[in-house]
Structures are given as C-alpha cells and as structure tokens.
Design a protein around this motif. Structure first.
Motif, PDB file in Angstrom:
ATOM      1  N   ARG A  93       0.917  -1.133  -0.105  1.00 33.81           N
ATOM      2  CA  ARG A  93       0.102  -0.020   0.327  1.00 33.81           C
ATOM      3  C   ARG A  93       0.722   1.246   0.223  1.00 33.81           C
ATOM      4  N   ASN A  94       0.266   2.490  -0.403  1.00 35.04           N
ATOM      5  CA  ASN A  94       1.005   3.630  -0.327  1.00 35.04           C
ATOM      6  C   ASN A  94       2.276   3.738  -1.288  1.00 35.04           C
ATOM      7  N   ALA A  95       2.275   2.807  -2.237  1.00 34.91           N
ATOM      8  CA  ALA A  95       3.609   2.513  -3.351  1.00 34.91           C
ATOM      9  C   ALA A  95       2.957   2.811  -4.657  1.00 34.91           C
ATOM     10  N   PHE A  96       4.034   3.250  -5.215  1.00 36.36           N
ATOM     11  CA  PHE A  96       4.096   3.579  -6.694  1.00 36.36           C
ATOM     12  C   PHE A  96       5.450   3.446  -7.384  1.00 36.36           C
ATOM     13  N   SER A  97       5.313   2.640  -8.429  1.00 36.06           N
ATOM     14  CA  SER A  97       6.500   2.515  -9.186  1.00 36.06           C
ATOM     15  C   SER A  97       6.566   2.757 -10.741  1.00 36.06           C
ATOM     16  N   VAL A  98       7.432   3.350 -11.240  1.00 31.88           N
ATOM     17  CA  VAL A  98       7.475   3.526 -12.823  1.00 31.88           C
ATOM     18  C   VAL A  98       9.094   3.080 -13.227  1.00 31.88           C
ATOM     19  N   ALA A  99       9.059   3.351 -14.432  1.00 31.41           N
ATOM     20  CA  ALA A  99      10.635   3.203 -14.736  1.00 31.41           C
ATOM     21  C   ALA A  99      10.820   3.708 -16.103  1.00 31.41           C
ATOM     22  N   TRP A 100      12.125   4.113 -16.229  1.00 33.09           N
ATOM     23  CA  TRP A 100      12.695   4.779 -17.537  1.00 33.09           C
ATOM     24  C   TRP A 100      12.320   3.797 -18.666  1.00 33.09           C
ATOM     25  N   PRO A 101      12.104   4.140 -19.866  1.00 26.33           N
ATOM     26  CA  PRO A 101      12.031   3.321 -20.646  1.00 26.33           C
ATOM     27  C   PRO A 101      13.047   2.165 -21.193  1.00 26.33           C
ATOM     28  N   THR A 102      14.181   2.526 -20.816  1.00 26.01           N
ATOM     29  CA  THR A 102      15.203   1.711 -20.939  1.00 26.01           C
ATOM     30  C   THR A 102      15.621   0.959 -19.735  1.00 26.01           C
ATOM     31  N   ALA A 103      15.115   0.945 -18.700  1.00 29.01           N
ATOM     32  CA  ALA A 103      15.213   0.377 -17.242  1.00 29.01           C
ATOM     33  C   ALA A 103      15.585  -1.029 -17.658  1.00 29.01           C
ATOM     34  N   GLU A 104      16.150  -1.731 -16.591  1.00 30.10           N
ATOM     35  CA  GLU A 104      16.279  -3.024 -16.590  1.00 30.10           C
ATOM     36  C   GLU A 104      15.931  -3.903 -15.188  1.00 30.10           C
ATOM     37  N   PHE A 105      15.196  -4.861 -15.262  1.00 28.17           N
ATOM     38  CA  PHE A 105      14.666  -5.401 -14.224  1.00 28.17           C
ATOM     39  C   PHE A 105      15.123  -6.935 -14.193  1.00 28.17           C
ATOM     40  N   GLY A 106      15.393  -7.433 -13.133  1.00 28.57           N
ATOM     41  CA  GLY A 106      15.695  -8.854 -13.098  1.00 28.57           C
ATOM     42  C   GLY A 106      15.974  -9.416 -11.868  1.00 28.57           C
ATOM     43  N   GLY A 107      15.993 -10.877 -11.643  1.00 29.36           N
ATOM     44  CA  GLY A 107      16.091 -11.576 -10.247  1.00 29.36           C
ATOM     45  C   GLY A 107      17.836 -11.332 -10.063  1.00 29.36           C
ATOM     46  N   MET A 108      18.892 -11.005 -11.087  1.00 32.17           N
ATOM     47  CA  MET A 108      20.032 -10.848 -10.929  1.00 32.17           C
ATOM     48  C   MET A 108      20.811 -10.277 -12.370  1.00 32.17           C
ATOM     49  N   GLY A 109      21.797  -9.580 -12.149  1.00 28.03           N
ATOM     50  CA  GLY A 109      21.959  -8.924 -13.415  1.00 28.03           C
ATOM     51  C   GLY A 109      22.393  -9.969 -14.322  1.00 28.03           C
ATOM     52  N   ILE A 110      22.180  -9.365 -15.608  1.00 29.83           N
ATOM     53  CA  ILE A 110      22.511 -10.366 -16.653  1.00 29.83           C
ATOM     54  C   ILE A 110      23.845 -10.873 -16.691  1.00 29.83           C
ATOM     55  N   GLU A 111      25.085 -10.082 -16.324  1.00 33.03           N
ATOM     56  CA  GLU A 111      26.282 -10.644 -16.545  1.00 33.03           C
ATOM     57  C   GLU A 111      26.543 -11.873 -15.534  1.00 33.03           C
TER      58      GLU A 111
END
Length: 131
Positions: free
Chosen positions: A76-94
């Motif tokens: 609750r009370n939370a809002f998230s947005v991302a830059w169009p080029t943002a990266e999400f994941g369980g861990m870094g790609i490398e």
C-alpha cells in the motif's frame, strides 16, 4: 533505513531514484555486516505509512532493487515507474550468464575465446529482454 524512518516519523513522502545492480555478496560484504544493514531496509520499508514512489532510472536487480524502493513494487502507499530503458531481473545479466552458462564458458580453451562467448551470450540475453 534511518532516512526512511525519519521521513515516516514526520509524514514526509519518499521518492526513490533507483539504479541498483543488486546487493554485493561475499566474504568482505559479510565481514562489514551488510546483510544486517540490508535487512533493516526491508523492515523499515515494509512498515512505512507515508506514500513512497520509486523511479527506476537504469537497473533494479534482485533484492537490491526492491530495497532501494522500500519494496515499492508491492504494498500500500506505493507507486513505481521506470525509465523506458530500465532493466529488471532476479540478478544482473552478466551474473546470470556466468552462472547459467558456466559449463559452456569453462569449455573454452583460451581467455579470448571465453570473453567472446561471454560477450555474445550477454548480447543475446539483452536482445531477448528487449522483446
């Protein structure tokens, strides 16, 4: 975490600008008590009563990304947005390439061959992520 608690105590909304490739792990990190400090961010973030907003500017990987947004991807009370080029994941790609393709990388005979394969796999995963 102290800053989050202070803002919460005085009813000040929080804006997080997140660029976090994840938590660093290892012996040195453990000696510095990083787990204790990182865990506190989750505890304080979960108990926030003020609105909190998270803008992911570049990377949000693993628990580090969630902690930097006080778990702003949920609750609750939370809002998230991302830059169009943002990266999400369980861990870094490398890191994912190093773990997921360990056998293939270990099968390379020279360091140059290994680096070329690593770069190719990272580029492939980045392209797959872009859809």
């Amino acid at each position: 975490s102290r800053f989050m608690a202070l803002c919460d105590a005085f009813d000040i909304p929080i804006l997080f600008l997140c660029d976090n490739p994840g938590f660093m792990v290892g012996v040195e990190s453990e000696e510095q008590g990083a787990v204790r400090k990182m865990s506190r961010m989750f505890i304080v973030g979960a108990s926030l009563t003020v609105p909190h907003f998270s803008i992911v500017t570049r990377k949000a990987y693993g628990l580090g990304g969630q902690a930097m947004g006080a778990g702003a991807h949920m609750g609750r009370n939370a809002f998230s947005v991302a830059w169009p080029t943002a990266e999400f994941g369980g861990m870094g790609i490398e890191g994912a390439v190093k773990l997921g393709f360990r056998k293939e990388l270990d099968g390379c005979t020279t360091p140059d061959e290994r680096q070329a394969l690593f770069d190719k796999l990272v580029a492939s995963m980045l392209q797959n992520g872009k859809g």
